[in-house]
Scaffold this active site. Structure first.
Site, mmCIF file in Angstrom:
data_model
loop_
_atom_site.group_PDB
_atom_site.id
_atom_site.type_symbol
_atom_site.label_atom_id
_atom_site.label_comp_id
_atom_site.label_asym_id
_atom_site.label_seq_id
_atom_site.Cartn_x
_atom_site.Cartn_y
_atom_site.Cartn_z
ATOM 1 N N HIS A 1 -11.744 6.771 15.437
ATOM 2 C CA HIS A 1 -13.305 6.200 15.630
ATOM 3 C C HIS A 1 -14.069 6.968 15.773
ATOM 4 C CE1 HIS A 1 -12.032 2.342 14.405
ATOM 5 N NE2 HIS A 1 -10.944 2.630 14.787
ATOM 6 N N LYS B 1 -11.553 5.113 8.048
ATOM 7 C CA LYS B 1 -12.428 4.660 8.614
ATOM 8 C C LYS B 1 -13.726 5.626 7.989
ATOM 9 C CE LYS B 1 -9.741 3.687 11.994
ATOM 10 N NZ LYS B 1 -8.342 2.498 11.785
ATOM 11 N N SER C 1 -11.656 1.222 20.421
ATOM 12 C CA SER C 1 -11.665 1.136 18.877
ATOM 13 C C SER C 1 -11.328 -0.604 18.728
ATOM 14 C CB SER C 1 -10.815 0.971 18.071
ATOM 15 O OG SER C 1 -8.864 0.390 18.949
HETATM 16 C C1 LIG Z 1 -7.440 4.075 17.233
HETATM 17 C C2 LIG Z 1 -6.493 3.937 16.160
HETATM 18 N N1 LIG Z 1 -5.961 4.144 15.946
HETATM 19 C C3 LIG Z 1 -5.031 4.291 14.654
HETATM 20 C C4 LIG Z 1 -4.749 3.764 14.001
HETATM 21 C C5 LIG Z 1 -4.448 3.365 12.876
HETATM 22 O O1 LIG Z 1 -5.373 4.024 11.429
HETATM 23 P P1 LIG Z 1 -5.329 3.450 9.663
HETATM 24 O O2 LIG Z 1 -5.673 1.973 10.172
HETATM 25 O O3 LIG Z 1 -5.704 4.147 9.904
HETATM 26 O O4 LIG Z 1 -3.223 3.088 9.898
HETATM 27 C C6 LIG Z 1 -6.557 2.617 14.281
HETATM 28 C C7 LIG Z 1 -6.830 1.323 13.132
HETATM 29 O O5 LIG Z 1 -7.755 1.101 13.168
HETATM 30 C C8 LIG Z 1 -7.520 3.126 15.689
HETATM 31 O O6 LIG Z 1 -8.933 2.646 15.867
#
Ligand SMILES: Cc1ncc(COP(=O)(O)O)c(C=O)c1O
Length: 439
Positions: A256, A287, A228
């Site tokens: 992502h 996303k 990310s």
């Molecule tokens: C790889 C990854 N997993 C989980 C999340 C958490 O997701 P959420 O923002 O939908 O809670 C993110 C958030 O950017 C992320 O980049």
């Protein structure tokens, strides 16, 4: 091995240097790492030095750039209130996760509105008690069909998906072997589980092999599809091969990459034809689908077990019906219109070409996330102010979201950007990077 920022290892490293309450100079080099601990017995004693730093230095020198309120939808063009002067700015937006523009797709809005009229605002209960609605089950069923898995479980956020999943599956004595760049929600889930944790060097199968050595019993290797903060993709074939050879289970978080990678949009695992080799697939709705929530895709038995043990879901209200309906509509659009992905990748190639020809350092990125590496934690805030004043919204990413001295702007490209908008953004960006002698 470099620990991921925000990990227990990194935070415990700070103890040695910050055991007393900091005395903050007006214009200091302090950052968040100086405020984890204070020497006082009063829990609130840290607030005074923190406020002194915040109001005296941090905020005025650029930290105000975080959490600025937007008064429009997260499209290519936004209105934002500048936090120091409270002026309204019209900005070109390359900072939102709305990769396919689905957060405001007419079908998504109509579905959410209908659900709001029909079901009201909240689910009013945990999913295992009174909070499950027919909409939730339809979303889980259609997602399972899409991911070609036996079952999908929906969670209230992507964060709570990882925390719930990992704290449910892993126990004290088990092993979590993670890429050093995994998201904080994975680190937090592992900490909560009390399992043994090891990080392997980012995307390095040789180091994964080394870190697996000497571990026994139940082991889970944890990867992401697209990382990310760096925008690079996992070296899945080699990493999965190493994990399987050692007899470990494998989990991938495709927050992502789901709905964007692979011929049918199922993610990086589909791209590499490794979907069946990977035991647990995680994704988010926040996303590409432009909504909120997260999911775990895998076997029916995994679903059954999580139903009882994923505490972030058991003890939390179910996803709001309007969001659930909106996400379901977004899923249907994403499946029906692969041209959204085609447009996204065309935009990514175009913008990447503009940056490459200007000599901008984008590290190892290959995806719709393009880091503009600045590597100077103080200067980046000044550059961000300049960009904003020139009409470009790019969020600076600094410690603790990334390791110190790895600061960068993170560009998020969307299928909704026009070529003219991307050209304008690249011109503003490269002009200012030149002025600042970054390129
Ligand atoms: C790889 C990854 N997993 C989980 C999340 C958490 O997701 P959420 O923002 O939908 O809670 C993110 C958030 O950017 C992320 O980049």
């Amino acid at each position: 091995m470099t620990p991921h920022p925000g990990s227990a290892k990194q935070q415990s490293d700070e103890v040695a240097t910050t055991t007393s309450t900091p005395q903050v100079a007006a214009d200091s080099d302090y950052d968040y790492s100086n405020f984890y601990y204070s020497s006082s017995d009063d829990l609130f004693a840290i607030f005074k030095p923190y406020d002194e730093w915040w109001y005296g230095s941090a905020r005025n020198n650029g930290y105000y750039l975080f959490s600025q309120p937007m008064s429009t939808r997260p499209g290519p063009q936004i209105d934002l209130e500048e936090q120091l002067s409270h002026t309204k700015l019209e900005l070109l937006n390359l900072a939102s996760y709305n990769y396919l523009g689905l957060s405001y797709h007419p079908e998504v809005i109509a579905a959410a509105k209908d659900a709001l009229d029909h079901y009201g605002l909240g689910a009013a209960g945990s999913p295992i008690l009174s909070g499950t609605m027919d909409l939730h089950l339809t979303l889980e069923k259609e997602l399972a069909e899409f991911k070609k898995k036996e079952a999908v479980m929906v969670f209230p956020t992507g964060y709570s998906t990882n925390v719930g999943l990992l704290s449910a599956l892993l126990r004290a004595g088990d092993w979590a072997i993670m890429d050093q760049n995994v998201h904080a929600s994975i680190v937090d889930g592992v900490i909560m589980s009390k399992a043994n944790a090891r990080f392997f060097r980012h995307n390095r199968p040789d180091d994964l092999e080394k870190k697996l050595r000497g571990t026994t019993g139940k082991r889970l290797v944890i990867l992401e599809g697209v990382y990310s903060m760096d925008g690079d993709t996992a070296r899945l074939p080699e990493l999965v091969e190493v994990a399987k050879r050692a007899g470990a289970r494998v989990m991938i978080d495709e927050a992502h990459s789901t709905f964007m990678y692979g011929a049918e949009g199922r993610g990086v695992a589909e791209h590499f034809d490794l979907e069946d080799e990977i035991d647990i697939h995680v994704g988010t709705f926040s996303k590409a689908l432009g909504g909120q929530g997260g999911f775990v895709a895998g076997s029916q038995s995994l679903y059954n077990y999580l139903m009882g043990f994923a505490r972030s879901r058991v003890f939390s209200c179910a996803l709001a019906p309007a969001v659930t309906a909106g996400v379901l509509a977004a899923l249907r659009v994403a499946k029906r219109e692969p041209e959204l992905r085609t447009k996204l990748w065309k935009n990514v190639a175009h913008f990447r070409g503009l940056l490459n020809s200007a000599g901008v350092d984008v590290a190892e990125s290959t995806s719709q996330i393009i880091p503009i590496m600045i590597r100077d934690d103080r200067r980046i805030l000044g550059i961000a102010q300049k960009l904003q004043r020139a009409g470009l919204y790019l969020q600076p990413i600094i410690y603790p979201a990334v390791a110190k001295h790895r600061s960068r702007f993170r560009v998020s490209i969307s299928s909704t950007h026009t070529t003219e908008q991307l050209n304008r953004a690249a011109t503003i960006l490269t002009d200012i990077l030149r002025e600042e002698k970054v390129i």
